[in-house]
Scaffold this motif. Structure first.
Motif, PDB file in Angstrom:
ATOM      1  N   TRP A  89       0.848  -1.179   0.000  1.00  0.00           N
ATOM      2  CA  TRP A  89       0.000   0.000   0.000  1.00  0.00           C
ATOM      3  C   TRP A  89       0.890   1.238   0.000  1.00  0.00           C
ATOM      4  O   TRP A  89       1.878   1.296   0.738  1.00  0.00           O
ATOM      5  CB  TRP A  89      -0.871   0.053   1.246  1.00  0.00           C
ATOM      6  CG  TRP A  89      -1.991  -0.922   1.294  1.00  0.00           C
ATOM      7  CD1 TRP A  89      -3.266  -0.722   0.850  1.00  0.00           C
ATOM      8  CD2 TRP A  89      -1.973  -2.242   1.841  1.00  0.00           C
ATOM      9  NE1 TRP A  89      -4.028  -1.836   1.084  1.00  0.00           N
ATOM     10  CE2 TRP A  89      -3.256  -2.784   1.690  1.00  0.00           C
ATOM     11  CE3 TRP A  89      -0.984  -3.020   2.436  1.00  0.00           C
ATOM     12  CZ2 TRP A  89      -3.586  -4.062   2.111  1.00  0.00           C
ATOM     13  CZ3 TRP A  89      -1.295  -4.296   2.858  1.00  0.00           C
ATOM     14  CH2 TRP A  89      -2.590  -4.812   2.694  1.00  0.00           C
ATOM     15  N   ASP A  90       0.537   2.233  -0.797  1.00  0.00           N
ATOM     16  CA  ASP A  90       1.242   3.513  -0.821  1.00  0.00           C
ATOM     17  C   ASP A  90       0.356   4.526  -0.111  1.00  0.00           C
ATOM     18  O   ASP A  90      -0.753   4.801  -0.556  1.00  0.00           O
ATOM     19  CB  ASP A  90       1.503   3.944  -2.267  1.00  0.00           C
ATOM     20  CG  ASP A  90       2.260   5.243  -2.377  1.00  0.00           C
ATOM     21  OD1 ASP A  90       2.480   5.919  -1.348  1.00  0.00           O
ATOM     22  OD2 ASP A  90       2.643   5.595  -3.500  1.00  0.00           O
ATOM     23  N   CYS A  91       0.858   5.080   0.989  1.00  0.00           N
ATOM     24  CA  CYS A  91       0.044   5.988   1.792  1.00  0.00           C
ATOM     25  C   CYS A  91       0.137   7.436   1.324  1.00  0.00           C
ATOM     26  O   CYS A  91      -0.603   8.294   1.819  1.00  0.00           O
ATOM     27  CB  CYS A  91       0.434   5.864   3.266  1.00  0.00           C
ATOM     28  SG  CYS A  91       0.079   4.207   3.914  1.00  0.00           S
ATOM     29  N   GLY A  92       1.038   7.731   0.394  1.00  0.00           N
ATOM     30  CA  GLY A  92       1.096   9.061  -0.193  1.00  0.00           C
ATOM     31  C   GLY A  92       1.555  10.162   0.749  1.00  0.00           C
ATOM     32  O   GLY A  92       1.148  11.302   0.598  1.00  0.00           O
ATOM     33  N   ARG A  93       2.404   9.801   1.724  1.00  0.00           N
ATOM     34  CA  ARG A  93       2.869  10.822   2.657  1.00  0.00           C
ATOM     35  C   ARG A  93       4.213  10.405   3.262  1.00  0.00           C
ATOM     36  O   ARG A  93       4.543   9.227   3.301  1.00  0.00           O
ATOM     37  CB  ARG A  93       1.858  11.064   3.760  1.00  0.00           C
ATOM     38  CG  ARG A  93       1.594   9.837   4.613  1.00  0.00           C
ATOM     39  CD  ARG A  93       0.515  10.071   5.665  1.00  0.00           C
ATOM     40  NE  ARG A  93       0.191   8.833   6.328  1.00  0.00           N
ATOM     41  CZ  ARG A  93      -1.001   8.286   6.355  1.00  0.00           C
ATOM     42  NH1 ARG A  93      -2.012   8.879   5.759  1.00  0.00           N
ATOM     43  NH2 ARG A  93      -1.214   7.162   6.996  1.00  0.00           N
ATOM     44  N   PHE A  94       4.942  11.415   3.713  1.00  0.00           N
ATOM     45  CA  PHE A  94       6.180  11.163   4.437  1.00  0.00           C
ATOM     46  C   PHE A  94       5.872  11.038   5.917  1.00  0.00           C
ATOM     47  O   PHE A  94       5.023  11.748   6.442  1.00  0.00           O
ATOM     48  CB  PHE A  94       7.190  12.302   4.223  1.00  0.00           C
ATOM     49  CG  PHE A  94       7.910  12.212   2.914  1.00  0.00           C
ATOM     50  CD1 PHE A  94       9.005  11.377   2.768  1.00  0.00           C
ATOM     51  CD2 PHE A  94       7.497  12.958   1.830  1.00  0.00           C
ATOM     52  CE1 PHE A  94       9.673  11.295   1.557  1.00  0.00           C
ATOM     53  CE2 PHE A  94       8.148  12.884   0.620  1.00  0.00           C
ATOM     54  CZ  PHE A  94       9.249  12.042   0.482  1.00  0.00           C
ATOM     55  N   ARG A 101      13.129   9.704   8.396  1.00  0.00           N
ATOM     56  CA  ARG A 101      11.997  10.166   7.598  1.00  0.00           C
ATOM     57  C   ARG A 101      11.936   9.372   6.302  1.00  0.00           C
ATOM     58  O   ARG A 101      12.957   9.136   5.668  1.00  0.00           O
ATOM     59  CB  ARG A 101      12.176  11.647   7.292  1.00  0.00           C
ATOM     60  CG  ARG A 101      10.963  12.238   6.690  1.00  0.00           C
ATOM     61  CD  ARG A 101      11.007  13.732   6.686  1.00  0.00           C
ATOM     62  NE  ARG A 101       9.723  14.124   6.128  1.00  0.00           N
ATOM     63  CZ  ARG A 101       9.456  15.281   5.651  1.00  0.00           C
ATOM     64  NH1 ARG A 101      10.354  16.214   5.674  1.00  0.00           N
ATOM     65  NH2 ARG A 101       8.272  15.549   5.156  1.00  0.00           N
ATOM     66  N   GLY A 102      10.754   8.943   5.939  1.00  0.00           N
ATOM     67  CA  GLY A 102      10.606   8.153   4.717  1.00  0.00           C
ATOM     68  C   GLY A 102       9.172   8.138   4.226  1.00  0.00           C
ATOM     69  O   GLY A 102       8.241   8.541   4.920  1.00  0.00           O
ATOM     70  N   TRP A 103       9.018   7.701   3.003  1.00  0.00           N
ATOM     71  CA  TRP A 103       7.711   7.568   2.373  1.00  0.00           C
ATOM     72  C   TRP A 103       6.974   6.417   3.037  1.00  0.00           C
ATOM     73  O   TRP A 103       7.527   5.334   3.192  1.00  0.00           O
ATOM     74  CB  TRP A 103       7.896   7.294   0.884  1.00  0.00           C
ATOM     75  CG  TRP A 103       6.674   7.451   0.073  1.00  0.00           C
ATOM     76  CD1 TRP A 103       5.932   6.455  -0.477  1.00  0.00           C
ATOM     77  CD2 TRP A 103       6.044   8.682  -0.307  1.00  0.00           C
ATOM     78  NE1 TRP A 103       4.880   6.987  -1.165  1.00  0.00           N
ATOM     79  CE2 TRP A 103       4.916   8.348  -1.081  1.00  0.00           C
ATOM     80  CE3 TRP A 103       6.309  10.013  -0.049  1.00  0.00           C
ATOM     81  CZ2 TRP A 103       4.064   9.307  -1.612  1.00  0.00           C
ATOM     82  CZ3 TRP A 103       5.464  10.963  -0.589  1.00  0.00           C
ATOM     83  CH2 TRP A 103       4.360  10.601  -1.356  1.00  0.00           C
TER      84      TRP A 103
END
Length: 138
Positions: A89-94, A101-103
């Motif tokens: 799943w890509d949550c679209g936020r850092f 810190r990461g995507w």
């Protein structure tokens, strides 16, 4: 042993098909589509939260999976047997976790038997720390 590894590698390189995961991928995709609604029976599924042993419930998984959009469903195509289906799943936020810190991405593995999802392992597992072996010199 080396002959076996070479034979398996040659089969992959030659394009020889392994286990056909298509039906299992369809089961996982349909399961995830149904999980978006509230009318799904999850009582027969074993949930394993790799990040937290205390949050292994159905609601913990649904909260984990519903918050972000599916980016990828994948399998190990060269396998000659059924293996877990991976979902990303890509949550679209850092996000920042432990000072890094990461995507934000989320992952889960789905085991399918006889056309049904039977187990879901979700979350990040703790890294395995392997200490290097120092050779003995006499």
């Amino acid at each position: 042993m080396i002959s076996l590894l070479l034979a398996q590698g040659a089969a992959v390189l030659s394009g020889e098909p392994g286990y056909d995961h298509i039906a299992e991928v369809a089961v996982v995709a349909n399961f995830l589509a149904e999980a978006e609604g509230d009318d799904i029976d999850l009582s027969a599924i074993e949930f394993i939260n790799r990040s937290s042993r205390t949050q292994n419930s159905t609601s913990d998984f649904l909260e984990y999976a519903r918050e972000c959009s599916i980016d990828e469903i994948s399998v190990i195509s060269s396998s000659d047997r059924s293996l877990p289906i991976s979902v990303l799943w890509d949550c679209g936020r850092f996000v920042e976790v432990e000072g890094k810190r990461g995507w934000e991405e989320r992952v889960a593995s789905f085991w399918v038997r006889e056309g049904r999802v039977i187990r879901i392992a979700f979350g990040e597992s703790a890294p395995i720390n392997i200490q290097p072996q120092v050779p003995h010199t006499d």
